[in-house]
Design a protein around this motif. Sequence first.
Motif, PDB file in Angstrom:
ATOM      1  N   ALA A  84       0.827  -1.242  -0.033  1.00  0.00           N
ATOM      2  CA  ALA A  84      -0.037   0.023  -0.070  1.00  0.00           C
ATOM      3  C   ALA A  84       0.818   1.213  -0.058  1.00  0.00           C
ATOM      4  O   ALA A  84       0.585   2.179  -0.864  1.00  0.00           O
ATOM      5  N   LEU A  85       1.814   1.282   0.662  1.00  0.00           N
ATOM      6  CA  LEU A  85       2.817   2.402   0.757  1.00  0.00           C
ATOM      7  C   LEU A  85       3.527   2.607  -0.586  1.00  0.00           C
ATOM      8  O   LEU A  85       3.594   3.817  -0.990  1.00  0.00           O
ATOM      9  N   ASP A  87       2.825   1.623  -3.706  1.00  0.00           N
ATOM     10  CA  ASP A  87       1.768   1.671  -4.660  1.00  0.00           C
ATOM     11  C   ASP A  87       0.998   2.867  -4.438  1.00  0.00           C
ATOM     12  O   ASP A  87       0.062   3.269  -5.178  1.00  0.00           O
ATOM     13  N   ALA A  88       1.182   3.857  -3.285  1.00  0.00           N
ATOM     14  CA  ALA A  88       0.247   5.015  -3.079  1.00  0.00           C
ATOM     15  C   ALA A  88       0.125   5.934  -4.295  1.00  0.00           C
ATOM     16  O   ALA A  88      -1.104   6.508  -4.267  1.00  0.00           O
ATOM     17  N   ASP A  89       1.152   6.177  -4.953  1.00  0.00           N
ATOM     18  CA  ASP A  89       1.123   7.117  -5.959  1.00  0.00           C
ATOM     19  C   ASP A  89       0.867   6.588  -7.230  1.00  0.00           C
ATOM     20  O   ASP A  89       0.938   7.408  -8.439  1.00  0.00           O
ATOM     21  N   ASP A  91      -1.781   5.483  -9.865  1.00  0.00           N
ATOM     22  CA  ASP A  91      -3.251   5.544 -10.289  1.00  0.00           C
ATOM     23  C   ASP A  91      -3.720   4.191 -10.910  1.00  0.00           C
ATOM     24  O   ASP A  91      -3.546   4.003 -12.332  1.00  0.00           O
ATOM     25  N   VAL A 126      -7.395  -2.452  -5.971  1.00  0.00           N
ATOM     26  CA  VAL A 126      -7.028  -2.331  -4.582  1.00  0.00           C
ATOM     27  C   VAL A 126      -7.816  -3.491  -3.823  1.00  0.00           C
ATOM     28  O   VAL A 126      -8.229  -4.361  -4.464  1.00  0.00           O
TER      29      VAL A 126
END
Length: 126
Positions: A84-85, A87-89, A91, A126
Amino acid sequence: MNTEEFLLPLDDEMLEYFRDMADVLVERCGISRAEAVARLNERYAGGEMSTLRRNLITHELPEFWAYGVYYYPDDNGRLPVGDALADADIDFARLRVRPAPPEGSRFWTLGGWRGRPPGGSGGSGV
């Protein structure tokens, strides 16, 4: 061992890993199990198990390899990795989806399209 779903012989550990990759594709990309297995078969059917073990299991989590089977890299050459961290940026909605294997090809061991166009699900990632 040979299985009905995957086109290469897999030992128990590798079978579990391939099924984990299929689970990622189903749960996070929203495609059918049949399509997930077909995509994995297309990518890895010609692989030799010791090479696959060294490159897959000992290198990254199933999410890393599953996303690479489903998505093309983004404009910066990045693919999601399942963290998650990290892949946070990314889209996910903007990532292009790779085409599914051709209908009727040997890669579709669990059946056909299941009423869906190939690669047309556009899951959220997600």
